[in-house]
Design a protein around this motif. Sequence first.
Motif, PDB file in Angstrom:
ATOM      1  N   TRP A   1      -9.230   9.587 -34.757  1.00 53.34           N
ATOM      2  CA  TRP A   1      -7.834   9.962 -34.959  1.00 53.34           C
ATOM      3  C   TRP A   1      -6.901   8.870 -34.461  1.00 53.34           C
TER       4      TRP A   1
ATOM      5  N   SER B   1      -4.176  12.099 -43.707  1.00 48.68           N
ATOM      6  CA  SER B   1      -4.863  11.433 -42.591  1.00 48.68           C
ATOM      7  C   SER B   1      -6.127  12.182 -42.193  1.00 48.68           C
TER       8      SER B   1
ATOM      9  N   GLU C   1      -3.277   3.251 -40.890  1.00 47.93           N
ATOM     10  CA  GLU C   1      -2.335   3.648 -41.937  1.00 47.93           C
ATOM     11  C   GLU C   1      -0.999   2.930 -41.813  1.00 47.93           C
TER      12      GLU C   1
ATOM     13  N   GLY D   1       0.359   9.226 -45.331  1.00 49.74           N
ATOM     14  CA  GLY D   1      -0.417   9.337 -44.101  1.00 49.74           C
ATOM     15  C   GLY D   1       0.514   9.311 -42.911  1.00 49.74           C
TER      16      GLY D   1
ATOM     17  N   ARG E   1      -8.990  11.483 -44.638  1.00 48.28           N
ATOM     18  CA  ARG E   1      -9.628  10.186 -44.392  1.00 48.28           C
ATOM     19  C   ARG E   1     -10.520  10.237 -43.156  1.00 48.28           C
TER      20      ARG E   1
ATOM     21  N   ILE F   1      -7.079   5.973 -37.234  1.00 49.93           N
ATOM     22  CA  ILE F   1      -6.460   6.203 -38.541  1.00 49.93           C
ATOM     23  C   ILE F   1      -4.957   6.037 -38.472  1.00 49.93           C
ATOM     24  N   VAL F   2      -4.351   6.437 -37.377  1.00 43.84           N
ATOM     25  CA  VAL F   2      -2.904   6.287 -37.237  1.00 43.84           C
ATOM     26  C   VAL F   2      -2.528   4.807 -37.249  1.00 43.84           C
TER      27      VAL F   2
ATOM     28  N   HIS G   1       1.409  14.436 -45.071  1.00 42.45           N
ATOM     29  CA  HIS G   1       1.008  13.216 -44.371  1.00 42.45           C
ATOM     30  C   HIS G   1      -0.160  13.502 -43.423  1.00 42.45           C
TER      31      HIS G   1
ATOM     32  N   GLY H   1       0.278   7.751 -40.114  1.00 40.24           N
ATOM     33  CA  GLY H   1       0.515   6.420 -39.571  1.00 40.24           C
ATOM     34  C   GLY H   1       1.582   5.670 -40.337  1.00 40.24           C
TER      35      GLY H   1
END
Length: 298
Positions: A235, A107, A242, A249, A110, A238-239, A103, A251
């Motif tokens: 960062w 992330s 997702e 990922g 990406r 993205i969390v 995961h 997130g």
Amino acid sequence: MAVTQLNRKPDHQATTAASIVSFTPPVRTTPVWSRIIQSIRQVTIPVLPPLVTLTIMLLIWEVICSSPTASLPSPSRVITESWAIIIDPFYVGQGIDQGMFWHILASVERVAIGYFMAAIAGIALGVLVGQSQWAMRGLDPIFQVLRTVPPLAWLPLSLAAFRDGTPSAIFVIFITAIWPIIINTAVGIRNIPQDYQNVARVLRLNGLEYFAKIMLPAAAPYIFTGLRIGIGLSWLAIVAAEMLIGGVGIGFFIWDAWNSSLISDIIVALIYVGVVGFLLDRFIAFIGRLVTRGTANA
């Protein structure tokens, strides 16, 4: 008798001079145990305060959440309930049933793609805005408006444009990270000392030489400040992205754990998120110190 005394005086002086020359002060050597203690101090002094603070925080957390009616689990309960994902982060299952490492890796991939695109475009636009007065007047107001748009507000638009979760998340990373890079690069270009520009005129540097030898080295500390801010925002974005796009990922793992009421897994995932974010920031700072020879912010 007088002659004998005159002959003895030089002998006494020579003996005194020889004793002074031959005298060597004792060399003081540092004992081995003193050097060992000094090495231990150099290692423990930076690490000890965070460890003490972390220990105190964990103890307070344990005391507060140890009650059976507590809504959040205590640290000991988190370890007990989430031991499987802690001990086996490389677990490979079917679909989204993956270990924490996979995961996190999805992330980070990406973020790396979107951040790399933002770094290239941001530095180029920052140089343009910082170098050209017309570009600054035309683009800076637009940039100042767009950078205030929350990152997740771009997600529906990107989903409508790309019709896929991964490129949409990458676009959110790009649009989130580019603004601090543009602004800091432009500030660095505008703050190039006039003496540097005069030297470039005296040496008759062309545009490419001026860009490579004067402009970029002088603005590098500002550029890497923007890059560090950009990686942190990437960062964070993205969390959140997702959680909405799904798939593998960190997130989506947090959102899936929430839907399954696995609060301990969420806490473990948040620890991973914080550690990885810290490492990403340290990595960009390390590259900045190498490129700028220590002039970038540590």
